[in-house]
Design an enzyme around this catalytic site. Structure first.
Site, PDB file in Angstrom:
ATOM      1  N   ARG A 258       0.835  -1.207   0.000  1.00  0.00           N
ATOM      2  CA  ARG A 258       0.000   0.000   0.000  1.00  0.00           C
ATOM      3  C   ARG A 258       0.867   1.253   0.000  1.00  0.00           C
ATOM      4  O   ARG A 258       1.850   1.342   0.731  1.00  0.00           O
ATOM      5  CB  ARG A 258      -0.905   0.018   1.242  1.00  0.00           C
ATOM      6  CG  ARG A 258      -1.808  -1.190   1.293  1.00  0.00           C
ATOM      7  CD  ARG A 258      -2.766  -1.142   2.461  1.00  0.00           C
ATOM      8  NE  ARG A 258      -3.595  -2.341   2.450  1.00  0.00           N
ATOM      9  CZ  ARG A 258      -4.536  -2.608   3.336  1.00  0.00           C
ATOM     10  NH1 ARG A 258      -4.777  -1.757   4.325  1.00  0.00           N
ATOM     11  NH2 ARG A 258      -5.248  -3.707   3.247  1.00  0.00           N
ATOM     12  N   ARG A 389       0.795  -5.940  12.781  1.00  0.00           N
ATOM     13  CA  ARG A 389       0.170  -5.286  13.940  1.00  0.00           C
ATOM     14  C   ARG A 389      -0.031  -6.262  15.091  1.00  0.00           C
ATOM     15  O   ARG A 389      -0.077  -5.856  16.256  1.00  0.00           O
ATOM     16  CB  ARG A 389      -1.142  -4.625  13.527  1.00  0.00           C
ATOM     17  CG  ARG A 389      -0.887  -3.399  12.651  1.00  0.00           C
ATOM     18  CD  ARG A 389      -2.129  -2.579  12.408  1.00  0.00           C
ATOM     19  NE  ARG A 389      -1.801  -1.418  11.574  1.00  0.00           N
ATOM     20  CZ  ARG A 389      -2.692  -0.499  11.209  1.00  0.00           C
ATOM     21  NH1 ARG A 389      -3.950  -0.602  11.594  1.00  0.00           N
ATOM     22  NH2 ARG A 389      -2.324   0.525  10.462  1.00  0.00           N
TER      23      ARG A 389
END
Length: 423
Positions: A258, A389
RNA sequence: GGAGAGAUGGCCGAGUGGACUAAGGCGCUUGACUCGAAAUCAAGUGACCCGGUGACGGGUCCGGGGGUUCGAAUCCCUCUCUCUCCGCCA
């Protein structure tokens, strides 16, 4: 993509729904285009029907030296006119599709109405936010200390916003992937390892394009996937699925790429927001009747990972102002990060209803009804989970006063150690 | 990268300018036969769009796009993909 016919017949409802999600799409333009299309098709079809009839008649007189040439001339005029009409109809059709590609999905009635993420509604909190009896450090410090993260080297090699794992960091990354795949497979998901590059068509199918071109990395003609949702949902592009097979469940492992355009200045430290990360993604194809039940189950499947990792989290229903372009309803799962003293998104689970299915042409024939009309499936997906994460959460929640990190019991078989020692 | 072959309905497969309104088979559905089933026989079995409350009528679709023609699955151009052989490569 919204259903054009349905949209045309329910313009007011759509206007209300679009306003709720703060879209500035002008449906008046659509209304005009659609009416124009109807007129064009009608005229074209009337003339075509006439031509088909006359063409049959023509066969009988084609060899007649008198009538033959005369009729051929007449038919040629008609033929030319039809060619124009056909182009008009096709142009109207194309204009509508072009327009609809930029129209977001309509939020489901159960979605909380609101302006922004501030209006998201927490639906449940699981586990206590951990209180540490020392000053909690952010993951980039913890990770550096135990030798699993090396962000300076990542920056040296690839520039800003990249992660480099080393030592047990590599086993943590790969072990988590394997762990998440196993958890999902217990719930009936078939594991998939998809290509990381896809055709433009696939990016259109799931709704990343054409509107979000600037978010995507691309090569000459292929796009790097921003999520496994893209290749996996497109596995069934232009297919009519057997209703007996639904719901179809896939769990995919992939890297995700991204640009994070517009995120300048946000999360500049650590690995919370990087250009490349790995993710395990849950994807479902379901019937319209069951898709909202399936969404709840899918969220539950993602939560299961957090529970087994003993990480505190909460689940929020996104408001109409915060929901994604293609989604009709979306839950975020946020994990507690003591080092940053906040909850942080680790999974996003959405029901797209038939929005993606319509773009990608994914239909099914209702079970037990071989003569039934094909209908569009509902597609769903959610992270289960974002691995980077998850590592952030494990580092921050597992940190000890002495600088070591204690990993949850469930991960030991996957990583090989219980404690990451400071170097 | 070079050479060749191919792409037709859920599947297999015929089809080289007007009855293709896509043969035939498989599969599927229904009916007959049967106590029941199998086998057999018969009929029906595509998607999308427009009009219609509906029965139904009309139109489009033979990998994508463009062209020739009064008329294209069929002829021409072009693109994509698949397969076979050769080369190269992890």
């Amino acid at each position: 993509m919204l259903d054009p016919k349905n949209l045309f017949q329910n313009l007011e409802r759509a206007r209300t729904k679009l306003a709720q999600r703060r879209s500035n799409v002008d449906l008046g333009q659509f209304e005009q285009l659609y009416q124009k299309r109807l007129d064009a098709i009608r005229t074209f079809e009337e003339n075509r029907a006439l031509q088909n009839r006359l063409s049959q008649d023509f066969k009988k007189v084609a060899r007649d030296p008198e009538a033959g040439p005369r009729m051929r001339e007449e038919l040629k005029v008609l033929s030319d006119r039809i060619r124009e009409l056909e182009k008009e109809a096709a142009a109207a059709e194309a204009a509508i599709n072009e327009f609809l590609l930029f129209v977001p999905n309509l939020p489901h009635d159960s979605v909380p109405v609101g302006e922004s993420e501030a209006d998201n509604v927490v639906v449940r909190v699981v586990g206590e936010p951990k209180k540490l009896d020392f000053e909690a450090k952010p993951h980039w410090e913890v990770g550096q200390r135990v030798g699993v993260l090396d962000l300076e080297t990542a920056a040296k090699v690839s520039g800003a916003r990249f992660a480099l794992y080393r030592g047990y960091g590599v086993y943590l990354e790969l072990g988590l992937a394997r762990f998440m795949l196993d958890v999902a497979r217990e719930s009936g998901y078939e594991p998939i390892l998809p290509p990381y590059m896809v055709l433009r068509e696939s990016m259109m199918g799931t709704g990343q394009l054409p509107k979000f071109e600037e978010e995507a990395f691309k090569t000459d003609d292929l796009y790097l996937i921003p999520t496994a949702e893209v290749p996996v949902t497109n596995m069934h592009r232009d297919e009519i699925l057997d209703g007996e097979r639904l719901p179809i469940r896939y769990v995919a492992y992939s890297s995700c790429f991204r640009r994070e355009a517009g995120a300048a200045g946000r999360d500049t430290r650590g690995i919370t927001r990087v250009h490349q990360f790995q993710k395990v993604e849950l994807v479902k194809f379901a019937t319209p009747e069951t898709s909202y039940d399936e969404l709840e189950k899918l969220v539950g499947n993602a939560e299961e990972v957090l529970k087994r990792l003993e990480l505190p989290y909460r689940v929020s229903a996104l408001s109409t102002g915060d929901i994604g372009f293609s989604a009709a309803k979306c839950y975020d799962i946020e994990v507690w990060l003591p080092g940053q003293n906040t909850y942080r998104e680790i999974s996003s689970c959405s029901n797209f209803e038939d929005f993606q299915a319509r773009r990608a042409g994914i239909r099914y024939r209702p079970a037990g009804d071989p003569k039934g009309k094909p209908r569009f499936v509902h597609t769903l997906n959610g992270s289960g989970l974002a691995i980077g994460r998850t590592i952030v959460a494990l580092l921050e929640n597992g940190q000890q006063a002495d600088g070591s990190v204690v990993l949850p019991e469930a991960l030991v078989p996957y990583v090989g150690v219980r404690v990451l020692e400071p170097r």
